[in-house]
Scaffold this motif. Sequence first.
Motif, mmCIF file in Angstrom:
data_model
loop_
_atom_site.group_PDB
_atom_site.id
_atom_site.type_symbol
_atom_site.label_atom_id
_atom_site.label_comp_id
_atom_site.label_asym_id
_atom_site.label_seq_id
_atom_site.Cartn_x
_atom_site.Cartn_y
_atom_site.Cartn_z
ATOM 1 N N MET A 52 -31.668 -19.609 7.566
ATOM 2 C CA MET A 52 -30.577 -18.933 6.854
ATOM 3 C C MET A 52 -30.422 -17.484 7.312
ATOM 4 O O MET A 52 -29.392 -16.846 7.077
ATOM 5 N N GLY A 53 -31.478 -16.955 7.947
ATOM 6 C CA GLY A 53 -31.442 -15.583 8.421
ATOM 7 C C GLY A 53 -32.472 -14.669 7.797
ATOM 8 O O GLY A 53 -32.526 -13.471 8.121
ATOM 9 N N ALA A 54 -33.300 -15.197 6.910
ATOM 10 C CA ALA A 54 -34.321 -14.376 6.262
ATOM 11 C C ALA A 54 -35.475 -14.094 7.212
ATOM 12 O O ALA A 54 -35.810 -14.926 8.065
ATOM 13 N N ILE A 55 -36.063 -12.924 7.051
ATOM 14 C CA ILE A 55 -37.289 -12.585 7.782
ATOM 15 C C ILE A 55 -38.456 -13.182 7.005
ATOM 16 O O ILE A 55 -38.549 -13.015 5.788
ATOM 17 N N ILE A 56 -39.348 -13.879 7.673
ATOM 18 C CA ILE A 56 -40.486 -14.515 7.011
ATOM 19 C C ILE A 56 -41.777 -13.867 7.484
ATOM 20 O O ILE A 56 -42.059 -13.792 8.683
ATOM 21 N N VAL A 57 -42.573 -13.373 6.531
ATOM 22 C CA VAL A 57 -43.928 -12.885 6.807
ATOM 23 C C VAL A 57 -44.887 -13.865 6.143
ATOM 24 O O VAL A 57 -44.755 -14.138 4.947
ATOM 25 N N THR A 58 -45.839 -14.381 6.907
ATOM 26 C CA THR A 58 -46.690 -15.459 6.400
ATOM 27 C C THR A 58 -48.139 -15.027 6.257
ATOM 28 O O THR A 58 -48.713 -14.421 7.169
ATOM 29 N N HIS A 59 -48.726 -15.345 5.110
ATOM 30 C CA HIS A 59 -50.168 -15.205 4.903
ATOM 31 C C HIS A 59 -50.826 -16.557 5.161
ATOM 32 O O HIS A 59 -50.336 -17.586 4.676
ATOM 33 N N ALA A 60 -51.943 -16.539 5.868
ATOM 34 C CA ALA A 60 -52.647 -17.793 6.138
ATOM 35 C C ALA A 60 -53.226 -18.389 4.860
ATOM 36 O O ALA A 60 -53.280 -19.605 4.689
ATOM 37 N N ILE A 61 -53.654 -17.513 3.963
ATOM 38 C CA ILE A 61 -54.196 -17.955 2.676
ATOM 39 C C ILE A 61 -53.551 -17.139 1.562
ATOM 40 O O ILE A 61 -53.022 -16.049 1.808
ATOM 41 N N ASN A 62 -53.606 -17.640 0.345
ATOM 42 C CA ASN A 62 -53.048 -16.926 -0.788
ATOM 43 C C ASN A 62 -53.832 -15.640 -1.050
ATOM 44 O O ASN A 62 -55.049 -15.663 -1.181
ATOM 45 N N GLN A 63 -53.135 -14.516 -1.107
ATOM 46 C CA GLN A 63 -53.791 -13.227 -1.313
ATOM 47 C C GLN A 63 -53.305 -12.498 -2.552
ATOM 48 O O GLN A 63 -53.850 -11.459 -2.906
ATOM 49 N N GLY A 64 -52.299 -13.014 -3.229
ATOM 50 C CA GLY A 64 -51.836 -12.382 -4.457
ATOM 51 C C GLY A 64 -50.534 -11.630 -4.280
ATOM 52 O O GLY A 64 -50.161 -11.221 -3.171
ATOM 53 N N LYS A 65 -49.829 -11.443 -5.399
ATOM 54 C CA LYS A 65 -48.517 -10.809 -5.352
ATOM 55 C C LYS A 65 -48.579 -9.375 -4.837
ATOM 56 O O LYS A 65 -47.709 -8.947 -4.063
ATOM 57 N N GLY A 66 -49.599 -8.634 -5.243
ATOM 58 C CA GLY A 66 -49.717 -7.254 -4.790
ATOM 59 C C GLY A 66 -49.870 -7.154 -3.281
ATOM 60 O O GLY A 66 -49.203 -6.351 -2.625
ATOM 61 N N ARG A 67 -50.731 -7.982 -2.721
ATOM 62 C CA ARG A 67 -50.930 -7.969 -1.283
ATOM 63 C C ARG A 67 -49.670 -8.436 -0.557
ATOM 64 O O ARG A 67 -49.323 -7.905 0.512
ATOM 65 N N ALA A 68 -48.968 -9.412 -1.129
ATOM 66 C CA ALA A 68 -47.724 -9.884 -0.521
ATOM 67 C C ALA A 68 -46.694 -8.761 -0.456
ATOM 68 O O ALA A 68 -46.028 -8.554 0.568
ATOM 69 N N LEU A 69 -46.565 -8.012 -1.547
ATOM 70 C CA LEU A 69 -45.620 -6.891 -1.561
ATOM 71 C C LEU A 69 -46.034 -5.814 -0.562
ATOM 72 O O LEU A 69 -45.188 -5.236 0.136
ATOM 73 N N LYS A 70 -47.325 -5.567 -0.458
ATOM 74 C CA LYS A 70 -47.779 -4.541 0.489
ATOM 75 C C LYS A 70 -47.594 -4.989 1.932
ATOM 76 O O LYS A 70 -47.322 -4.164 2.811
ATOM 77 N N SER A 71 -47.708 -6.285 2.174
ATOM 78 C CA SER A 71 -47.433 -6.798 3.523
ATOM 79 C C SER A 71 -45.972 -6.568 3.882
ATOM 80 O O SER A 71 -45.635 -6.193 5.014
ATOM 81 N N ALA A 72 -45.089 -6.794 2.910
ATOM 82 C CA ALA A 72 -43.666 -6.565 3.140
ATOM 83 C C ALA A 72 -43.377 -5.080 3.355
ATOM 84 O O ALA A 72 -42.599 -4.709 4.244
ATOM 85 N N ILE A 73 -44.009 -4.238 2.560
ATOM 86 C CA ILE A 73 -43.793 -2.795 2.701
ATOM 87 C C ILE A 73 -44.334 -2.299 4.035
ATOM 88 O O ILE A 73 -43.729 -1.439 4.694
ATOM 89 N N ASN A 74 -45.465 -2.842 4.460
ATOM 90 C CA ASN A 74 -46.009 -2.499 5.774
ATOM 91 C C ASN A 74 -45.022 -2.869 6.884
ATOM 92 O O ASN A 74 -44.819 -2.111 7.842
ATOM 93 N N TYR A 75 -44.392 -4.027 6.740
ATOM 94 C CA TYR A 75 -43.368 -4.451 7.709
ATOM 95 C C TYR A 75 -42.232 -3.427 7.745
ATOM 96 O O TYR A 75 -41.735 -3.078 8.820
ATOM 97 N N CYS A 76 -41.846 -2.946 6.576
ATOM 98 C CA CYS A 76 -40.754 -1.967 6.501
ATOM 99 C C CYS A 76 -41.131 -0.647 7.171
ATOM 100 O O CYS A 76 -40.302 -0.019 7.846
ATOM 101 N N LEU A 77 -42.373 -0.217 6.985
ATOM 102 C CA LEU A 77 -42.815 1.030 7.598
ATOM 103 C C LEU A 77 -42.910 0.909 9.123
ATOM 104 O O LEU A 77 -42.702 1.896 9.845
ATOM 105 N N LEU A 78 -43.208 -0.290 9.598
ATOM 106 C CA LEU A 78 -43.248 -0.526 11.041
ATOM 107 C C LEU A 78 -41.855 -0.729 11.625
ATOM 108 O O LEU A 78 -41.653 -0.539 12.829
ATOM 109 N N ASN A 79 -40.913 -1.127 10.769
ATOM 110 C CA ASN A 79 -39.530 -1.356 11.197
ATOM 111 C C ASN A 79 -38.592 -0.580 10.258
ATOM 112 O O ASN A 79 -37.828 -1.172 9.478
ATOM 113 N N PRO A 80 -38.649 0.749 10.302
ATOM 114 C CA PRO A 80 -37.949 1.571 9.302
ATOM 115 C C PRO A 80 -36.437 1.406 9.296
ATOM 116 O O PRO A 80 -35.806 1.633 8.266
ATOM 117 N N GLU A 81 -35.870 0.997 10.419
ATOM 118 C CA GLU A 81 -34.409 0.888 10.467
ATOM 119 C C GLU A 81 -33.869 -0.139 9.471
ATOM 120 O O GLU A 81 -32.735 -0.039 8.999
#
Length: 344
Positions: A52-81
């Motif tokens: 559909m066009g969504a960016i997918i970030v995948t965790h190999a194992i369940n790490q929790g909602k907080g870690r999932a949000l931080k993974s997304a935020i880390n992606y944003c900091l690496l791709n600030p545009e």
Amino acid sequence: MKKQLIIIPAYQPLESLVPLTKDIFNYFENVLVIDDGGGEKYAHIFTQLKDMGAIIVTHAINQGKGRALKSAINYCLLNPEIAKAGVITVDADGQHRPADIVKVADAMEQNPNDVVLGCRAFDTENVPWRSRMGNGISRKVYKWTCGINVSDTQTGLRGLPFSFLEIAARCEGEKYEYETNMLLDIKTNKVNITEVTIETVYENNNESSHFNPVRDSIRIYSIILKYSFASLFSALIDYIIFIIAHACGAKIMMATYIARACSCLINFTLNKNVVFQGKGNSAVQLAKYLVLVVISGTISGWAVTNLSALIPAVAPVIIKVPVEIILYLFNYTVQRTLIFSDKE
């Protein structure tokens, strides 16, 4: 089309996430979904979202909602545009309607430096008891313990400006406590909060939620538990020394001061570094804390002395217990608002 990046943390999501994401794409250019270790059984859902066009970030194992949000935020900091206009976090269970997400985006555009919270009303019949109870308790607890006054402490619909993302990336917590810890960081960093009222929606009585009322509440209320542990540990030292000093002939008031002097430095160190994590001037904070110790000790000694005179049949060491419980609440409030406050 709105420029804010939509972030959706998802663990074993329902099929309804696909049409929800499709609807979001009608209003927003970019969506980032975190597959928090759902496994092969749920892989087809994320494949559809990717197509559909969504960016997918995948965790190999369940790490929790907080870690999932931080993974997304880390992606944003690496791709600030992709996140310059800010990000909006959205729950995967269908609680947040696209129209409400747009309301948050509009509020972000009007208040570009604020964190925007999409806040639910909890006085409607469709709100599950655990959500109504959990928010009611957390609102009161966080207002008293942290000085944070928001109408929905557990909302997952949040608009975060790009300037706040580094703070959010460093925020403690791997699971649901991450979102409440974020409120503490918002206050610590003096970021303003704007609230928008959103529709209160619970799909299938919120059955898809992975929130555990007992386990996750313990994580959420960790600041209170930390303070309680520090206070109980210091109170134990204070109590033991009081008993020894009183048994050695010291009068109640003197025994109280001796006990306070021995326990206060331990309590100060624990509260500053572990409970409140104060970053201010330690010397100033210690001076304020010592004033509190003197005042608290005087009140305790005066109360125990007078109550012992009124109730001579009860030993002072017994009377001291309820007196200290009352002072526990007084001392916490003073430390939070006056000693370890974030105000300069």
